[in-house]
Design an enzyme around this catalytic site. Structure first.
Site, PDB file in Angstrom:
ATOM      1  CG  ASP A  48       0.543  -3.211   6.810  1.00  0.00           C
ATOM      2  OD1 ASP A  48       0.091  -3.343   7.957  1.00  0.00           O
ATOM      3  OD2 ASP A  48       0.819  -2.103   6.290  1.00  0.00           O
TER       4      ASP A  48
ATOM      5  CG  ASP B 166      -1.879   5.490  -0.814  1.00  0.00           C
ATOM      6  OD1 ASP B 166      -1.941   4.628   0.074  1.00  0.00           O
ATOM      7  OD2 ASP B 166      -2.656   5.524  -1.790  1.00  0.00           O
TER       8      ASP B 166
ATOM      9  CG  ASN C 266      -1.738   1.263   1.344  1.00  0.00           C
ATOM     10  OD1 ASN C 266      -2.609   1.523   0.518  1.00  0.00           O
ATOM     11  ND2 ASN C 266      -1.464   2.065   2.371  1.00  0.00           N
TER      12      ASN C 266
ATOM     13  CG  HIS D  95      -5.968   1.268   3.856  1.00  0.00           C
ATOM     14  ND1 HIS D  95      -7.064   2.038   4.173  1.00  0.00           N
ATOM     15  CD2 HIS D  95      -5.540   0.728   5.025  1.00  0.00           C
ATOM     16  CE1 HIS D  95      -7.278   1.979   5.485  1.00  0.00           C
ATOM     17  NE2 HIS D  95      -6.372   1.185   6.011  1.00  0.00           N
TER      18      HIS D  95
ATOM     19  CD  GLU E 206      -3.669  -4.346   9.272  1.00  0.00           C
ATOM     20  OE1 GLU E 206      -3.639  -3.855  10.418  1.00  0.00           O
ATOM     21  OE2 GLU E 206      -3.051  -3.859   8.296  1.00  0.00           O
TER      22      GLU E 206
END
Length: 607
Positions: free
Chosen positions: A301, A270, A162, A305, A335
């Protein structure tokens, strides 16, 4: 040293079964994800096997090296050699798979002046191709993986797709405090808003991830003007990660709506995961770790997102690489943080995004409801009813990694203390032990958070839940009141006589010896609207033999007539106190002590 026992639990001290036999080197990879007992560890906080790498490749003070063992937010010295040296300890605990926080090279220190912290946790990556120099070398990582595999243990890497470390700044960010700028207010087609100068002609937006479309995205100044400090222009590896065009550059996320996928995670850069170059680059990076080291899976992780299209390319590509490398059952679990006792939200990501599995936050929340907030055991029954929502349904749910607490939300012991501020140490230990007994008996792949087996009780979440296992110099850790022991974190905490270590070791051995508890279908047999008895049957996947797991979530003895198969007649006790026989076909009379449990095998059935 004083060790506290719970007489009502009558824990056995039998050693855990060896994780492998003489043929295990060829067979450990044949285990399905549901068969693993996972140990999640932050390498920096586990064991310091090589003090010479405490400052990594850096020189200077703690703001240059990131090393300060007295500060909870800095490197403390744990490393790959230390983790390798303690594999025997983990084997005796009953661990079959090790998941460790990211080991990639991190930016050593980030944060505003006066509020700096270090990348000891591994989530601020600058170089995705090597371990952080505080942890060791690629050769030392290979030695760790080989040593784990030689014991029949799998190795799960924690990976990030991410974001990277915070390197990119915005020339115009201070004026808005880097607040998120949406795609509607700041389209890719103009600079600084709809009325700005035209840029990126012909780019048709990020919903088209083709190379042809993204070849037309050449100017990253649509929302903010990204800038990179001169000293960090080439800090990221592979080199393509240094180009701002491969990042969203829209400001900080508030973790809601659009910005949850497009915003910077607390300032971290990001990645533009819709971009075909980013997708290909991430696939290449993590394929190399599989090919070079033979790891057995990834914990992913911040998976929620990242856009679904990324996972729909990444997952099959990595599964193909794993298959080519002779690694069946390669386990990838995302996650998807959601602390509610329903699994619909996290199940979305196995259907829409096509993640193979997700961390079972719904199980964690349910266990907190039962043991921290005194909710009825019906909460857990309703959560298990939702297993049909996952892609693959109840069978897929068998492989979900279940857990009680972690490095972000805090330890299970801490969460219960928050819910029950006046709880005694004895009752806290009882509730934590019951939580582990349930997790190790019910469906899912149980995850032990490092230090829980030593009775760690933190002061909070995040940095306050990341204590040292080796002797700590951190005052905010060393004043913690641990459960089941009079030790503190100022000492080395690898005590195999600790009641939680003994419980986990005992249940791990039982679990590994009985396929019903790892691969068997689960059927909820008994639950109550108030705190009380919860029971579930597990069934041997080959023979169909029934096992019954029963738990009492109250501080008083409780009895119940628990439904069992109508052919059941006699029970064998595996753990706890089981009834000898049924009282009538279909009914087992169970009596459990306060916070007690029983795991029983139906040893005789009617003809």
């Amino acid at each position: 040293m004083i060790r506290f026992a719970l007489p009502l639990l009558a824990l056995a001290c039998a050693p855990a079964a060896h994780a492998q036999d003489s043929s295990a080197e060829q067979t450990f990879r044949d285990r399905e994800p549901s068969e693993e007992i996972v140990y999640f560890v932050l390498p920096d906080r586990f064991e310091n096997g090589d003090p010479t790498n405490d400052t990594g490749d850096f020189t200077g003070d703690r703001l240059a090296t990131g090393y300060d063992p007295t500060a909870k937010g800095f490197f403390h010295g744990g490393d790959l050699k230390g983790l390798t040296q303690r594999l025997d300890y983990l084997e005796r605990l009953g661990v079959t798979a090790i998941w460790f926080a990211p080991i990639f090279q991190n930016k050593p220190v980030q944060g505003p002046e006066g509020d700096e912290s270090a990348g000891y946790h591994g989530y601020w990556v600058t170089d995705f191709t090597r371990p952080d120099s505080h942890f060791g070398s690629r050769e030392e990582f290979k030695a760790f993986v080989d040593a784990a595999h030689s014991r029949g243990m799998k190795v799960y890497m924690d990976i990030i797709t991410n974001h990277t470390a915070d390197v990119i700044g915005y020339a115009d960010g201070d004026a808005t405090n880097y607040e998120y700028r949406s795609k509607g207010d700041y389209p890719y087609s103009t600079r600084g808003g709809p009325d700005g100068a035209p840029i990126n002609p012909g780019f048709m937006g990020d919903e088209d991830s083709s190379e042809e479309n993204f070849a037309k995205l050449v100017d990253p100044t649509y929302a903010y003007i990204p800038e990179v400090p001169e000293a960090e222009r080439d800090v990221k590896v592979p080199a393509w990660l240094n180009d701002p065009i491969y990042y969203h550059n829209r400001g900080n996320s508030s973790f809601t709506g659009e910005d949850s996928r497009y915003g910077d995670f607390s300032g971290l850069d990001d990645l533009f995961t819709q971009h075909p170059r980013v997708r290909a680059g991430m696939i290449e990076i993590f394929s190399d770790w599989v090919r070079d080291f033979g790891v057995d899976g990834f914990r992913i992780d911040t998976a929620r997102h990242v856009d679904p299209g990324f996972w729909q390319e990444f997952v099959p590509a990595l599964e193909k690489v794993a298959a080519e490398e002779g690694i069946p059952n390669f386990h990838m679990f995302g996650e998807v943080y959601k602390d509610i006792p329903q699994n619909g939200y996290i199940a979305e990501y196995t259907r829409r995004d096509k993640l193979p599995s997700v961390l079972d936050f719904a199980f964690q929340a349910s266990m907190r409801e039962l043991l921290g907030r005194d909710k009825g055991t019906v909460v857990l029954a309703h959560m298990f009813d939702g297993d049909v929502l996952y892609e693959g349904g109840e069978e897929a749910a068998l492989g979900l990694p279940t857990f009680l607490g972690n490095h972000d939300m805090g330890r299970f012991s801490t969460l219960i203390k928050w819910d029950k501020p006046d709880i005694s140490q004895e009752e806290l230990l009882q509730r934590v032990m019951l939580g582990h007994a349930m997790m190790l008996s019910l469906r899912g792949s149980p995850v032990i958070y490092y230090g829980d087996e030593q009775g760690f009780v933190g002061d909070g979440n995040d940095q306050l839940a990341r204590e040292d296992m080796f002797p700590s110099q951190t005052a905010v850790y060393n004043d913690n009141d641990l459960i089941g022991t009079d030790a503190t974190t100022a000492e080395s905490n690898f005590d195999e006589s600790h009641p939680l270590f003994r419980l986990i070791s005992e249940f791990s051995a039982v679990r590994r010896a009985h396929p019903a508890l790892t691969r068997g279908k689960q059927v909820v047999r008994h639950y109550e609207q108030e705190p009380g008895i919860f029971a579930a049957s597990r069934f041997d996947p080959e023979t169909g033999a029934e096992y019954l797991a029963v738990f009492n979530t109250t501080p008083a003895e409780r009895s119940a007539n628990v439904l069992v198969g109508y052919d059941a007649r006699v029970f064998e006790t595996l753990v706890g106190a089981c009834p000898a026989t049924v009282s009538a076909p279909g009914s087992a009379p169970v009596t459990l002590p306060a916070f007690g449990w029983a795991v029983c095998r139906v040893s005789e059935v009617s003809e």
